[in-house]
Design a protein around this motif. Structure first.
Motif, PDB file in Angstrom:
ATOM      1  N   LYS A 392       0.825  -1.139  -0.116  1.00  0.00           N
ATOM      2  CA  LYS A 392      -0.051  -0.005   0.021  1.00  0.00           C
ATOM      3  C   LYS A 392       0.939   1.251  -0.191  1.00  0.00           C
ATOM      4  O   LYS A 392       1.783   1.596   0.780  1.00  0.00           O
ATOM      5  N   SER A 393       0.814   2.158  -1.010  1.00  0.00           N
ATOM      6  CA  SER A 393       1.515   3.378  -1.123  1.00  0.00           C
ATOM      7  C   SER A 393       1.209   4.181  -0.100  1.00  0.00           C
ATOM      8  O   SER A 393       0.267   4.347   0.640  1.00  0.00           O
ATOM      9  N   ALA A 394       2.053   5.248   0.331  1.00  0.00           N
ATOM     10  CA  ALA A 394       2.090   6.097   1.370  1.00  0.00           C
ATOM     11  C   ALA A 394       0.850   7.082   1.032  1.00  0.00           C
ATOM     12  O   ALA A 394       0.057   7.396   2.026  1.00  0.00           O
ATOM     13  N   ARG A 395       0.539   7.341  -0.078  1.00  0.00           N
ATOM     14  CA  ARG A 395      -0.717   8.218  -0.200  1.00  0.00           C
ATOM     15  C   ARG A 395      -1.733   7.373  -0.117  1.00  0.00           C
ATOM     16  O   ARG A 395      -2.701   7.946   0.611  1.00  0.00           O
ATOM     17  N   HIS A 396      -1.938   6.170  -0.266  1.00  0.00           N
ATOM     18  CA  HIS A 396      -3.067   5.290   0.271  1.00  0.00           C
ATOM     19  C   HIS A 396      -3.205   5.221   1.770  1.00  0.00           C
ATOM     20  O   HIS A 396      -4.298   5.278   2.214  1.00  0.00           O
ATOM     21  N   GLN A 397      -1.954   4.973   2.290  1.00  0.00           N
ATOM     22  CA  GLN A 397      -1.883   5.019   3.934  1.00  0.00           C
ATOM     23  C   GLN A 397      -2.574   6.170   4.306  1.00  0.00           C
ATOM     24  O   GLN A 397      -3.367   6.261   5.388  1.00  0.00           O
ATOM     25  N   GLN A 398      -2.235   7.540   3.670  1.00  0.00           N
ATOM     26  CA  GLN A 398      -2.618   8.915   4.160  1.00  0.00           C
ATOM     27  C   GLN A 398      -4.311   8.580   3.962  1.00  0.00           C
ATOM     28  O   GLN A 398      -5.020   9.307   4.854  1.00  0.00           O
ATOM     29  N   MET A 399      -4.849   8.198   2.993  1.00  0.00           N
ATOM     30  CA  MET A 399      -6.184   8.280   2.794  1.00  0.00           C
ATOM     31  C   MET A 399      -7.039   7.271   4.005  1.00  0.00           C
ATOM     32  O   MET A 399      -8.104   7.822   4.427  1.00  0.00           O
ATOM     33  N   ASP A 400      -6.359   6.232   3.928  1.00  0.00           N
ATOM     34  CA  ASP A 400      -7.092   5.288   5.242  1.00  0.00           C
ATOM     35  C   ASP A 400      -6.891   5.993   6.685  1.00  0.00           C
ATOM     36  O   ASP A 400      -7.744   5.881   7.501  1.00  0.00           O
ATOM     37  N   ALA A 401      -5.728   6.784   6.805  1.00  0.00           N
ATOM     38  CA  ALA A 401      -5.536   7.359   7.963  1.00  0.00           C
ATOM     39  C   ALA A 401      -6.429   8.428   8.345  1.00  0.00           C
ATOM     40  O   ALA A 401      -7.133   8.854   9.253  1.00  0.00           O
ATOM     41  N   ASP A 402      -6.638   9.275   7.284  1.00  0.00           N
ATOM     42  CA  ASP A 402      -7.655  10.287   7.292  1.00  0.00           C
ATOM     43  C   ASP A 402      -9.027   9.691   7.737  1.00  0.00           C
ATOM     44  O   ASP A 402      -9.718  10.437   8.667  1.00  0.00           O
ATOM     45  N   MET A 403      -9.475   8.500   7.179  1.00  0.00           N
ATOM     46  CA  MET A 403     -10.661   8.059   7.547  1.00  0.00           C
ATOM     47  C   MET A 403     -10.802   7.389   8.916  1.00  0.00           C
ATOM     48  O   MET A 403     -11.784   7.321   9.489  1.00  0.00           O
ATOM     49  N   LEU A 404      -9.629   6.976   9.462  1.00  0.00           N
ATOM     50  CA  LEU A 404      -9.664   6.266  10.663  1.00  0.00           C
ATOM     51  C   LEU A 404      -9.302   7.505  11.818  1.00  0.00           C
ATOM     52  O   LEU A 404      -9.631   7.163  13.072  1.00  0.00           O
ATOM     53  N   MET A 405      -9.163   8.593  11.599  1.00  0.00           N
ATOM     54  CA  MET A 405      -8.862   9.494  12.542  1.00  0.00           C
ATOM     55  C   MET A 405     -10.210   9.895  13.404  1.00  0.00           C
ATOM     56  O   MET A 405     -10.008   9.904  14.660  1.00  0.00           O
ATOM     57  N   GLY A 406     -11.418   9.749  12.888  1.00  0.00           N
ATOM     58  CA  GLY A 406     -12.610   9.686  13.613  1.00  0.00           C
ATOM     59  C   GLY A 406     -12.717   8.602  14.488  1.00  0.00           C
ATOM     60  O   GLY A 406     -13.064   8.959  15.522  1.00  0.00           O
ATOM     61  N   LEU A 407     -12.555   7.490  14.288  1.00  0.00           N
ATOM     62  CA  LEU A 407     -12.457   6.406  15.147  1.00  0.00           C
ATOM     63  C   LEU A 407     -11.485   6.658  16.285  1.00  0.00           C
ATOM     64  O   LEU A 407     -11.980   6.226  17.284  1.00  0.00           O
ATOM     65  N   ALA A 408     -10.232   7.027  15.814  1.00  0.00           N
ATOM     66  CA  ALA A 408      -9.351   7.457  17.245  1.00  0.00           C
ATOM     67  C   ALA A 408      -9.817   8.198  18.201  1.00  0.00           C
ATOM     68  O   ALA A 408      -9.591   8.157  19.415  1.00  0.00           O
ATOM     69  N   GLU A 409     -10.317   9.206  17.716  1.00  0.00           N
ATOM     70  CA  GLU A 409     -10.792  10.270  18.381  1.00  0.00           C
ATOM     71  C   GLU A 409     -12.116  10.126  19.118  1.00  0.00           C
ATOM     72  O   GLU A 409     -12.435  10.448  20.228  1.00  0.00           O
TER      73      GLU A 409
END
Length: 498
Positions: A392-409
């Motif tokens: 998984k490229s870093a760009r796709h990793q960032q896309m997943d991270a942005d979607m998971l930020m709400g879960l983390a919060e």
């Protein structure tokens, strides 16, 4: 030049700078816990005793370790709802962690490691026109409304969607610096040594009459002026000899340092020299904005932390949109001309007790936090670098991270998010040193001197030109230098006429 002179002297004396060792990093701990379970089953007491044998984890609390174990075992229902499956097994009854079947071993082999993947972002206007590309590390500085330069033109940052940035054309000078690669920040120890050097230099200039003689030389002409100039030259010669003997520099270097500080004193007075016991703030008005040049000299990490906290407090006080920029020499605050903020009161409102909470609030929603969260999510197996043979490229990793930020919060004390805050506050911004500076401000050991001038002073030239690069930067500094010299000439002529 100052950094080189002081660093050379410290090296010849055999002084070694302190290093910062990260403490209780949860992302690395997660990798070790998964690796341990692949070997055998472990009791929690065994795990804690073993981990604490590492210097980095000697103070690790049982609560933090349990938070990492619960996260890796997907004990949070929200994680299971998002199909984030367990990497290790945990039995609360027997207080034991163990290996799970499936792909845990393959995840460990293909997704472990601490070096993050990097990527570049495509920059588009809101209408969809391609502007250029920016390195990910530059995005960490961008906040909504910041003006930066791409391809020789200025744009205002709008928003980011994964690997794409959307901007609006803007006029005027950029509010933040251009990207300067992986430039190492000035260490706090060396920064403090440079401030001590500046204090010693100021003392030498005062003792030899070099600073005062220089100011008098600008007052008038005739015998009085000639006498003052000769006094300044004699004092300057003594100061230059001191610089050359004590700091192993040639005449060109000593002359440049002497002239710079001579001009700084003429412009702002002796109190305009930053020292270990003095923090200098110059206020200017430029293009309808109030610009504060805070000359702290404490190094990039400390200055970035102070700038972010100050901007956050100003936004809470509804003083208008505050733009910030920072360097090793200090930081810049740009406010609307209508703002009535008091920079002295603002700095004194930052204390050792409230700084960590303030900085955490200031980081919420920033690109810096998003980037750190993506890196720590990958290290902690929340996002897998490789799955079923696909990288998984870093760009796709960032896309997943942005979607998971709400879960983390949504999960209190979520380890990946907590590690992201810890890494920024403790490792990147060096909170221990920030607290040291704030203790000095609170106790009165460090005074805040505020000066008002319509032109940046010589020691603020670097801050004032942060938005420019290459030839534009040199031209900007040259323009400010000419303006300072012209102001001196006008002031001298006015006093002579009077």
């Amino acid at each position: 030049l100052l950094e080189g002179a002081v660093m050379l002297q410290r090296a010849k004396e055999g002084l070694v700078e302190m290093i910062h060792i990260p403490q209780n990093a949860i992302d690395a701990l997660c990798q070790h816990l998964l690796g341990m379970t692949l070997e055998r089953d472990w009791q929690m007491d065994e795990v804690l005793a073993l981990v604490r044998r590492s210097y980095c984890y000697r103070t690790l609390s049982r609560g933090k370790m349990m938070a990492a174990v619960l996260y890796l075992s997907s004990a949070h229902p929200q994680m299971q709802e998002r199909r984030i499956y367990a990497k290790i097994g945990y039995d609360p009854a027997s207080q034991r962690i163990f290996r799970l079947g499936g792909g845990s071993r393959m995840i460990y082999y293909t997704s472990s490691g601490m070096i993050p993947d990097q990527f570049t972002c495509d920059v588009f206007t809101r209408e969809g026109s391609f502007v250029g590309r920016l390195d990910e590390s530059y995005l960490e500085r961008l906040e909504r409304g910041d003006v930066f330069s791409v391809g020789g033109r200025s744009y205002a940052f709008g928003y980011r969607r994964a690997g794409k940035i959307y901007v609006d054309p803007a006029e005027g000078r950029p509010s933040i610096p251009v990207w300067s690669s992986e430039r190492l920040p000035l260490s706090f120890d060396l920064a403090r040594a440079i401030l001590s050097f500046q204090g010693d230099l100021l003392w030498m200039m005062k003792r030899e009459g070099a600073g005062g003689g220089m100011k008098e030389a600008a007052v008038g002409e005739g015998a009085g002026r000639k006498e003052s100039e000769e006094e300044g030259e004699d004092g300057g010669a003594a100061v230059r000899r001191w610089l050359e003997q004590q700091y192993n520099m040639d005449r060109n270097c000593s002359e440049m340092i002497w002239q710079t500080f001579r001009l700084q004193i003429a412009f702002l007075g002796e109190e305009g020299i930053p020292t270990p016991w003095r923090l200098v703030v110059q206020e200017c008005h430029e293009n309808g904005r109030r610009i504060f040049y805070v000359l702290s000299g404490r190094g990039l990490r400390c200055n970035e932390a102070l700038a972010r906290m100050a901007a956050y407090l100003l936004s809470r006080q509804r003083m208008g949109r505050a733009y910030i920029a920072f360097s090793d020499a200090g930081f810049l605050l740009s406010l609307p001309a209508s703002s009535r903020a008091s920079i002295r009161a603002l700095l004194h409102s930052l204390t050792e007790d409230n700084c960590q909470a303030l900085l955490r609030r200031a980081l919420q929603g920033t690109s810096l936090l998003q980037s750190a969260f993506r890196i720590n999510a990958t290290r902690s197996y929340l996002i897998l670098r490789s799955y079923k043979g696909r990288h998984k490229s870093a760009r796709h990793q960032q896309m997943d991270a942005d979607m998971l930020m709400g879960l983390a919060e949504s999960i209190e004390g979520f380890p990946v998010l907590e590690e992201s805050y810890r890494e920024i506050i403790e490792d990147r911004l060096d909170m221990d040193r920030v607290k040291e500076v704030l203790r000095g401000l609170s106790s009165g050991e460090v005074e805040v001197v505020v000066k008002k001038e319509d032109i940046p002073c010589p020691l603020a030239f670097g801050l004032a030109a942060l938005g420019a690069a290459g030839g534009q930067r040199r031209e900007k500094i040259r323009e400010m230098q000419i303006a300072v010299e012209e102001k001196r000439s006008r002031s001298a002529w006015g006093r002579k006429s009077a």
